[in-house]
Design an enzyme around this catalytic site. Structure first.
Site, PDB file in Angstrom:
ATOM      1  N   TYR A 183     -25.903   3.890 -10.420  1.00 31.03           N
ATOM      2  CA  TYR A 183     -24.631   2.968 -10.113  1.00 31.03           C
ATOM      3  C   TYR A 183     -25.003   1.423 -10.070  1.00 31.03           C
ATOM      4  O   TYR A 183     -24.410   0.627 -10.615  1.00 31.03           O
ATOM      5  CB  TYR A 183     -24.173   3.635  -8.802  1.00 31.03           C
ATOM      6  CG  TYR A 183     -22.947   2.568  -8.355  1.00 31.03           C
ATOM      7  CD1 TYR A 183     -21.818   2.803  -9.279  1.00 31.03           C
ATOM      8  CD2 TYR A 183     -23.091   1.718  -7.428  1.00 31.03           C
ATOM      9  CE1 TYR A 183     -20.836   1.838  -8.847  1.00 31.03           C
ATOM     10  CE2 TYR A 183     -21.818   0.807  -7.103  1.00 31.03           C
ATOM     11  CZ  TYR A 183     -20.955   0.923  -7.740  1.00 31.03           C
ATOM     12  OH  TYR A 183     -19.667  -0.036  -7.638  1.00 31.03           O
ATOM     13  N   SER A 225     -20.292  -5.533  -8.401  1.00 31.21           N
ATOM     14  CA  SER A 225     -20.457  -5.125  -7.147  1.00 31.21           C
ATOM     15  C   SER A 225     -21.679  -5.812  -6.611  1.00 31.21           C
ATOM     16  O   SER A 225     -22.457  -6.417  -7.245  1.00 31.21           O
ATOM     17  CB  SER A 225     -20.755  -3.733  -7.319  1.00 31.21           C
ATOM     18  OG  SER A 225     -21.283  -3.108  -5.783  1.00 31.21           O
ATOM     19  N   ARG A 230      -4.677   9.271 -13.658  1.00 36.10           N
ATOM     20  CA  ARG A 230      -3.582  10.011 -12.822  1.00 36.10           C
ATOM     21  C   ARG A 230      -2.244   9.484 -13.121  1.00 36.10           C
ATOM     22  O   ARG A 230      -1.804   8.408 -12.362  1.00 36.10           O
ATOM     23  CB  ARG A 230      -3.848   9.931 -11.495  1.00 36.10           C
ATOM     24  CG  ARG A 230      -5.099  11.059 -11.019  1.00 36.10           C
ATOM     25  CD  ARG A 230      -5.819  11.022  -9.748  1.00 36.10           C
ATOM     26  NE  ARG A 230      -6.470   9.679  -9.441  1.00 36.10           N
ATOM     27  CZ  ARG A 230      -6.866   9.243  -8.338  1.00 36.10           C
ATOM     28  NH1 ARG A 230      -6.972  10.010  -7.212  1.00 36.10           N
ATOM     29  NH2 ARG A 230      -7.709   8.192  -8.186  1.00 36.10           N
ATOM     30  N   GLY A 241     -19.117  -6.017  -1.558  1.00 33.68           N
ATOM     31  CA  GLY A 241     -19.639  -5.316  -0.695  1.00 33.68           C
ATOM     32  C   GLY A 241     -19.018  -4.008  -0.471  1.00 33.68           C
ATOM     33  O   GLY A 241     -17.810  -3.562  -0.968  1.00 33.68           O
ATOM     34  N   THR A 255      -4.651   3.127  -9.940  1.00 31.30           N
ATOM     35  CA  THR A 255      -4.004   4.283  -9.297  1.00 31.30           C
ATOM     36  C   THR A 255      -4.496   4.379  -7.796  1.00 31.30           C
ATOM     37  O   THR A 255      -4.059   5.314  -7.055  1.00 31.30           O
ATOM     38  CB  THR A 255      -4.247   5.712  -9.679  1.00 31.30           C
ATOM     39  OG1 THR A 255      -5.707   5.933  -9.997  1.00 31.30           O
ATOM     40  CG2 THR A 255      -3.873   5.773 -11.265  1.00 31.30           C
TER      41      THR A 255
HETATM   42  P1  NDP Z   1     -11.312   4.197  -5.992  1.00 30.51           P
HETATM   43  O1  NDP Z   1     -11.848   5.351  -6.180  1.00 30.51           O
HETATM   44  O2  NDP Z   1     -10.173   3.903  -4.897  1.00 30.51           O
HETATM   45  O3  NDP Z   1     -10.477   3.467  -7.359  1.00 30.51           O
HETATM   46  C1  NDP Z   1     -11.067   3.550  -8.638  1.00 30.51           C
HETATM   47  C2  NDP Z   1      -9.981   3.543  -9.763  1.00 30.51           C
HETATM   48  O4  NDP Z   1     -10.739   3.621 -11.065  1.00 30.51           O
HETATM   49  C3  NDP Z   1      -8.864   4.614  -9.661  1.00 30.51           C
HETATM   50  O5  NDP Z   1      -7.848   3.913  -9.711  1.00 30.51           O
HETATM   51  C4  NDP Z   1      -9.376   5.669 -10.891  1.00 30.51           C
HETATM   52  O6  NDP Z   1      -8.043   5.969 -11.273  1.00 30.51           O
HETATM   53  C5  NDP Z   1     -10.099   4.549 -11.944  1.00 30.51           C
HETATM   54  N1  NDP Z   1     -10.866   5.222 -12.653  1.00 30.51           N
HETATM   55  C6  NDP Z   1     -12.038   5.796 -12.361  1.00 30.51           C
HETATM   56  N2  NDP Z   1     -12.470   6.418 -13.645  1.00 30.51           N
HETATM   57  C7  NDP Z   1     -11.594   6.105 -14.569  1.00 30.51           C
HETATM   58  C8  NDP Z   1     -11.346   6.239 -15.911  1.00 30.51           C
HETATM   59  N3  NDP Z   1     -12.409   7.174 -16.574  1.00 30.51           N
HETATM   60  N4  NDP Z   1     -10.471   5.841 -16.604  1.00 30.51           N
HETATM   61  C9  NDP Z   1      -9.436   5.156 -15.961  1.00 30.51           C
HETATM   62  N5  NDP Z   1      -9.379   4.760 -14.767  1.00 30.51           N
HETATM   63  C10 NDP Z   1     -10.540   5.380 -14.019  1.00 30.51           C
HETATM   64  O7  NDP Z   1     -12.518   2.948  -5.994  1.00 30.51           O
HETATM   65  P2  NDP Z   1     -12.546   1.240  -5.739  1.00 30.51           P
HETATM   66  O8  NDP Z   1     -11.085   0.875  -5.745  1.00 30.51           O
HETATM   67  O9  NDP Z   1     -13.391   0.972  -4.693  1.00 30.51           O
HETATM   68  O10 NDP Z   1     -13.318   0.919  -7.110  1.00 30.51           O
HETATM   69  C11 NDP Z   1     -12.703   0.083  -8.069  1.00 30.51           C
HETATM   70  C12 NDP Z   1     -13.806  -0.738  -8.614  1.00 30.51           C
HETATM   71  O11 NDP Z   1     -14.515  -1.665  -7.681  1.00 30.51           O
HETATM   72  C13 NDP Z   1     -14.871   0.229  -9.170  1.00 30.51           C
HETATM   73  O12 NDP Z   1     -15.427  -0.428 -10.306  1.00 30.51           O
HETATM   74  C14 NDP Z   1     -15.895   0.019  -8.119  1.00 30.51           C
HETATM   75  O13 NDP Z   1     -17.493   0.388  -8.666  1.00 30.51           O
HETATM   76  C15 NDP Z   1     -15.856  -1.409  -7.612  1.00 30.51           C
HETATM   77  N6  NDP Z   1     -16.479  -1.687  -6.080  1.00 30.51           N
HETATM   78  C16 NDP Z   1     -16.172  -0.683  -5.234  1.00 30.51           C
HETATM   79  C17 NDP Z   1     -16.555  -1.094  -4.009  1.00 30.51           C
HETATM   80  C18 NDP Z   1     -16.392  -0.425  -2.624  1.00 30.51           C
HETATM   81  O14 NDP Z   1     -16.956  -0.417  -1.962  1.00 30.51           O
HETATM   82  N7  NDP Z   1     -15.319   0.345  -2.714  1.00 30.51           N
HETATM   83  C19 NDP Z   1     -17.623  -2.301  -3.900  1.00 30.51           C
HETATM   84  C20 NDP Z   1     -17.987  -3.011  -5.093  1.00 30.51           C
HETATM   85  C21 NDP Z   1     -17.472  -2.564  -6.215  1.00 30.51           C
HETATM   86  P3  NDP Z   1      -8.052   7.494 -11.829  1.00 30.51           P
HETATM   87  O15 NDP Z   1      -8.987   8.416 -11.126  1.00 30.51           O
HETATM   88  O16 NDP Z   1      -6.653   7.789 -11.715  1.00 30.51           O
HETATM   89  O17 NDP Z   1      -8.288   7.452 -13.264  1.00 30.51           O
HETATM   90  C1  8X3 Z   2     -19.983  -0.235  -4.115  1.00 36.39           C
HETATM   91  C2  8X3 Z   2     -20.629  -0.895  -2.958  1.00 36.39           C
HETATM   92  O1  8X3 Z   2     -22.828  -0.948  -1.858  1.00 36.39           O
HETATM   93  O2  8X3 Z   2     -21.993   1.114  -2.355  1.00 36.39           O
HETATM   94  O3  8X3 Z   2     -20.191  -1.109  -5.434  1.00 36.39           O
HETATM   95  O4  8X3 Z   2     -22.680  -0.086  -3.959  1.00 36.39           O
HETATM   96  S1  8X3 Z   2     -21.830  -0.167  -2.846  1.00 36.39           S
END
Ligand code: NDP
Ligand code: 8X3
Length: 253
Positions: free
Chosen positions: A152, A139, A34, A183, A10
């Site tokens: 985390y 990550s 969502r 990252g 989403t």
């Molecule tokens: P966003 O917050 O933009 O997206 C997170 C997604 O996860 C949303 O679609 C949300 O959907 C979904 N989600 C969260 N909780 C649930 C749940 N309980 N059930 C189903 N879906 C869920 O963040 P990112 O795109 O950045 O994150 C995606 C992944 O990447 C995560 O695992 C994050 O830890 C990882 N990550 C992110 C980094 C960053 O810097 N952005 C770096 C490294 C890793 P909804 O709320 O609709 O359920």
């Molecule tokens: C998300 C990146 O560096 O904020 O996984 O943990 S960081």
């Protein structure tokens, strides 16, 4: 057409990953809590690309819902070629002694148990077909800890360990396992971490060019589209301004 199942589609990486697979002609199953956002993405994909989309809203933390939703998939959608375990979040940023137990539980339940629940529903089909690819979004926080990242970082270290374990246990069945470890990327990640404080979230990405969701989606699709005999096992991706979890070059803003 091959089928990719993407959790957390989403927003952020998951949405970009779904669009990338669809743009390359794959059918996609998109998940997230969502529902309206999934429906909007379904419309966007099906009006732009010649591909099919199946929306499957559920909360990865609720195992009964996960198993019921995935087993309810129509026959044509059951043969999942690629699972992208992307749903995840950080909740809070505090020294460990000041951490909120509810935040800890949300992160552990989503990032570790949720990933396991979804994988548990999908792996048996891959094992039976002796074919499949699991792409876990870890990550850089799964490679080294950083100040106030504690739980985390622990959940992402768990994802790292699970990717390694999956790779060993699923080896006899020809199933590929790829861990992609980004990252700093600007998505809704920091807005969620700081519980809706947009200004605080924006600060995280000031003074340098962070990764974009599409940067991650490109790498995910590249990993998924290698020849049968090639596996990308473990990839760390950072913005140019980031060396590791804690060393950044930022311009004064
Ligand atoms: P966003 O917050 O933009 O997206 C997170 C997604 O996860 C949303 O679609 C949300 O959907 C979904 N989600 C969260 N909780 C649930 C749940 N309980 N059930 C189903 N879906 C869920 O963040 P990112 O795109 O950045 O994150 C995606 C992944 O990447 C995560 O695992 C994050 O830890 C990882 N990550 C992110 C980094 C960053 O810097 N952005 C770096 C490294 C890793 P909804 O709320 O609709 O359920
Ligand atoms: C998300 C990146 O560096 O904020 O996984 O943990 S960081």
């Amino acid at each position: 057409m091959p089928v990719a199942f993407i959790t957390g589609a989403t927003s952020g990486f998951g949405k970009a990953i779904a669009i990338s697979f669809a743009a390359h002609g794959w059918d996609v199953i998109i998940n997230g809590r969502r529902k309206e956002r999934l429906e909007t993405l379904e419309k966007e994909i099906s009006t732009t690309f010649e591909t099919k989309v199946f929306t499957l809203p559920f909360d990865v933390r609720k195992n009964d819902d996960v198993q019921r939703s995935i087993s309810s998939l129509p026959h044509d959608w059951k043969k999942i070629d690629v699972l992208v375990n992307n749903a995840g979040l950080a909740s809070g940023l505090s020294p460990i002694h000041k951490g909120d137990i509810l935040d800890w539980e949300i992160m552990i339940d989503t990032n570790v148990k949720g990933l396991l629940y979804v994988s548990k529903a999908i792996m048996p089909g891959m094992v039976e077909r002796k074919k499949g690819h699991i792409i876990n979004i870890g990550s850089i926080a799964g490679k080294e800890a950083y100040a106030k990242g504690n739980v985390y970082c622990a959940t992402k270290h768990a994802v790292d360990a699970l990717s390694k374990s999956m790779r060993i246990d699923l080896l006899p069945y020809g199933i590929k396992v790829t861990a992609i470890n980004p990252g700093a990327a600007e998505t809704e990640f920091s807005i969620v971490r700081f519980k809706g404080d947009n200004e605080k979230a924006a600060q995280v990405y000031k003074g340098y060019e962070p990764l974009k969701p599409e940067d991650i989606a490109d790498v995910v699709f590249f990993a998924a589209s290698r020849p049968d005999h090639v596996v990308l096992n473990d990839i760390i991706i950072t913005p140019l301004a980031q060396a590791n979890t804690s060393n950044f070059i930022k311009k004064n803003t």
